[in-house]
Scaffold this motif. Structure first.
Motif, PDB file in Angstrom:
ATOM      1  N   MET A   8      49.888   7.588  14.739  1.00  0.00           N
ATOM      2  CA  MET A   8      50.290   8.911  14.268  1.00  0.00           C
ATOM      3  C   MET A   8      49.823  10.014  15.205  1.00  0.00           C
ATOM      4  O   MET A   8      50.555  10.959  15.491  1.00  0.00           O
ATOM      5  N   LYS A   9      48.561   9.908  15.662  1.00  0.00           N
ATOM      6  CA  LYS A   9      47.981  10.955  16.505  1.00  0.00           C
ATOM      7  C   LYS A   9      47.209  10.322  17.664  1.00  0.00           C
ATOM      8  O   LYS A   9      45.975  10.335  17.690  1.00  0.00           O
ATOM      9  N   PRO A  10      47.910   9.774  18.658  1.00  0.00           N
ATOM     10  CA  PRO A  10      47.218   9.091  19.762  1.00  0.00           C
ATOM     11  C   PRO A  10      46.332  10.017  20.587  1.00  0.00           C
ATOM     12  O   PRO A  10      45.437   9.554  21.281  1.00  0.00           O
ATOM     13  N   GLN A  11      46.569  11.334  20.519  1.00  0.00           N
ATOM     14  CA  GLN A  11      45.770  12.277  21.303  1.00  0.00           C
ATOM     15  C   GLN A  11      44.412  12.554  20.652  1.00  0.00           C
ATOM     16  O   GLN A  11      43.518  13.127  21.306  1.00  0.00           O
ATOM     17  N   LEU A  12      44.223  12.190  19.385  1.00  0.00           N
ATOM     18  CA  LEU A  12      42.946  12.390  18.712  1.00  0.00           C
ATOM     19  C   LEU A  12      42.078  11.144  18.877  1.00  0.00           C
ATOM     20  O   LEU A  12      42.497  10.041  18.538  1.00  0.00           O
ATOM     21  N   LYS A  13      40.871  11.325  19.373  1.00  0.00           N
ATOM     22  CA  LYS A  13      39.969  10.191  19.601  1.00  0.00           C
ATOM     23  C   LYS A  13      39.416   9.697  18.270  1.00  0.00           C
ATOM     24  O   LYS A  13      38.914  10.474  17.461  1.00  0.00           O
ATOM     25  N   MET A  14      39.496   8.398  18.043  1.00  0.00           N
ATOM     26  CA  MET A  14      38.914   7.767  16.860  1.00  0.00           C
ATOM     27  C   MET A  14      37.581   7.135  17.260  1.00  0.00           C
ATOM     28  O   MET A  14      37.542   6.330  18.196  1.00  0.00           O
ATOM     29  N   PHE A  15      36.507   7.509  16.574  1.00  0.00           N
ATOM     30  CA  PHE A  15      35.233   6.861  16.879  1.00  0.00           C
ATOM     31  C   PHE A  15      34.559   6.390  15.603  1.00  0.00           C
ATOM     32  O   PHE A  15      34.786   6.921  14.519  1.00  0.00           O
ATOM     33  N   HIS A  16      33.731   5.333  15.740  1.00  0.00           N
ATOM     34  CA  HIS A  16      33.107   4.679  14.599  1.00  0.00           C
ATOM     35  C   HIS A  16      31.768   5.337  14.279  1.00  0.00           C
ATOM     36  O   HIS A  16      31.007   5.686  15.185  1.00  0.00           O
ATOM     37  N   THR A  17      31.462   5.467  12.975  1.00  0.00           N
ATOM     38  CA  THR A  17      30.296   6.251  12.575  1.00  0.00           C
ATOM     39  C   THR A  17      29.235   5.499  11.769  1.00  0.00           C
ATOM     40  O   THR A  17      28.092   5.954  11.705  1.00  0.00           O
ATOM     41  N   GLU A  18      29.578   4.364  11.143  1.00  0.00           N
ATOM     42  CA  GLU A  18      28.568   3.662  10.346  1.00  0.00           C
ATOM     43  C   GLU A  18      28.974   2.220  10.107  1.00  0.00           C
ATOM     44  O   GLU A  18      30.078   1.944   9.645  1.00  0.00           O
ATOM     45  N   GLY A  19      28.054   1.286  10.392  1.00  0.00           N
ATOM     46  CA  GLY A  19      28.304  -0.127  10.167  1.00  0.00           C
ATOM     47  C   GLY A  19      27.962  -0.557   8.756  1.00  0.00           C
ATOM     48  O   GLY A  19      27.310   0.165   7.993  1.00  0.00           O
ATOM     49  N   HIS A  20      28.397  -1.757   8.397  1.00  0.00           N
ATOM     50  CA  HIS A  20      28.168  -2.312   7.063  1.00  0.00           C
ATOM     51  C   HIS A  20      26.666  -2.351   6.782  1.00  0.00           C
ATOM     52  O   HIS A  20      25.887  -2.914   7.547  1.00  0.00           O
TER      53      HIS A  20
END
Length: 460
Positions: free
Chosen positions: A309-321
């Motif tokens: 949907m928004k490839p220009q927005l960076k997705m980053f991970h914030t918290e593991g299980h």
């Protein structure tokens, strides 16, 4: 590739890892991380067996096909962990921090901290306690001076290039409808929909970033609200995507520009417990003003949908299980699989949750969770948990600037290429016995035998 050179590091989740320079003449080292200490490297002989390769034990690499650039691997700082760390002698503290952040150890590069109290603060607090202090004249980070900032400064001393992000679990109580940092109250656990409050909260963020900068701690990015759908007995705040966007685009970003604050602003942190706030946010008109989105507890197919949907927005991970405080080997067996799901979905990093907890494993709200390390504040014993082994090898090999490459395996696996062109494979042999795997690279093959129930790093 009969003379393929491999650097093989294998971490048995319960205890050890294996190091090999060349498959024709293996040199092997291992380390055990037993309760109370991180043991030094030891020599180990490993036999490479030229036996039949079972279905599902193939590793196929396509280094010419590249995806996202990796930003790093790390975990979260919290007040409870800082208190536990500072209960140790200075020498013991240095050892623990070295194990986490030294480049020749775990070498964490991408970590998290809380703006005010998280659920793993000693109790609920904020930096603004005077109602109506819209200009933040009474703002103070004095609380963080005791445990949080010493913890952070120790890490930055080892790794000055550490990337740090931050997010609040709750605004100050007086900015909320329920006048409480925690939730599950009779009144709504939400930020007041008031422009004066929005302006004050934007200034709260600015003051936090400036005060931390004065302490020598630069926050690379911040997320506007942790788990914006959560209404819990610990610090939390329900914040619809539309309110998050209005607060950010109309108040936070203009103030940051005025104050010349370079910290990047991300939406989130989003999860998918009950709703799709992440997807809803991406449909809003001004969403492109965010630098990107922070996500946790999110299914891979939702991540890939969001990136489309928004490839220009960076997705980053914030918290593991976070699990349940048992810190078991069985739980650690799922850690590479979890990391691989995020990175192979196009996310730029992985951030474990609590790096350090005390002997209780509990939050200030009596909620037990896993951690990499437990410190007994009375006996001063240091326990390195099975998750430490898994995160150690992942972070030791996956570094900022690496690029994910295309690959295929039936086992949990991450494949990246560094700036020198070296290929790094992290793969888990989930079998209950040593198993032979076959690597396919540009038309050539090589067999290697991986230890049972291990995470293995192979550098080509």
């Amino acid at each position: 590739m009969n003379n393929l050179r491999l650097l093989l590091i294998s971490f048995l989740l319960a205890s050890n890892f294996v190091f090999a320079q060349d498959l024709s003449q293996l040199k092997v080292q291992f380390v055990t991380l037993e309760k109370g200490e991180a043991s030094p490297l030891k020599e180990l002989a490993v036999e490479v067996k030229d036996q039949k390769v079972k279905w599902g034990h193939e590793i196929t690499l396509y280094p010419e096909i590249e995806y996202q650039v990796i930003e790093g691997i790390g975990g979260a700082f919290n007040e409870i962990g800082g208190e536990a760390l500072l209960s140790l002698s200075k020498t013991q503290q240095d050892v623990v921090i070295d194990q986490l952040f030294s480049s020749d150890k775990a070498g964490f590069t991408f970590c998290r901290t809380a703006i005010g109290s998280s659920d793993f603060g000693l109790d609920a607090y904020s930096y603004s306690n005077k109602e109506g202090d819209y200009k933040m004249k009474e703002f103070s980070i004095e609380r963080d001076q005791k445990y949080v900032l010493p913890y952070l400064k120790a890490a930055f001393k080892i790794n000055p290039n550490l990337t740090l992000f931050a997010s609040p679990w709750s605004p100050p109580a007086w900015m909320k409808i329920n006048n409480s940092i925690t939730g599950l109250t009779e009144q709504e656990n939400a930020l007041k929909a008031d422009k004066k409050i929005y302006e004050a909260y934007a200034r709260y963020f600015a003051k936090y970033l400036q005060e931390y900068q004065n302490e020598g701690i630069f926050i690379d990015r911040m997320c506007v609200q942790n788990e914006n759908d959560a209404n819990t007995k610990y610090p939390s705040c329900v914040m619809p995507s539309s309110q998050m966007q209005e607060l950010t685009t109309d108040h936070i970003l203009p103030l940051f520009k005025k104050e010349q604050i370079s910290t990047k602003v991300y939406a989130g942190t989003f999860r998918t417990a009950e709703k799709l706030d992440l997807i809803e946010l991406l449909t809003l008109e001004k969403v492109d003003q965010f630098e990107g989105v922070g996500i946790q507890y999110t299914s891979p197919f939702i991540i890939t949908d969001a990136i489309k949907m928004k490839p220009q927005l960076k997705m980053f991970h914030t918290e593991g299980h976070c699990y349940n405080g048992k810190n078991s080997t069985e739980e650690a067996k799922h850690r590479l699989e979890e990391v691989a799901q995020y990175i192979n979905s196009g996310v730029s990093n992985f951030c474990y949750w609590n790096m350090i907890l005390n002997e209780t494993t509990e939050s200030g709200w009596e909620w037990p969770q896993n951690s990499l390390i437990n410190i007994d504040r009375e006996t001063k014993a240091i326990q390195y948990n099975p998750d430490y082994n898994a995160m150690y090898i992942i972070s030791h090999f996956i570094k900022p600037g690496d690029v994910r490459i295309a690959s295929n395996s039936q086992k949990p696996m991450i494949t990246v290429k560094d700036q020198d062109g070296n290929i790094k494979i992290l793969i888990q042999n989930t079998d209950n016995n040593d198993s032979t795997f076959r690597i396919h690279l540009q038309g050539e093959t090589k067999k290697i035998t991986l230890p049972k129930q291990s995470i293995t790093a192979i550098v080509i």
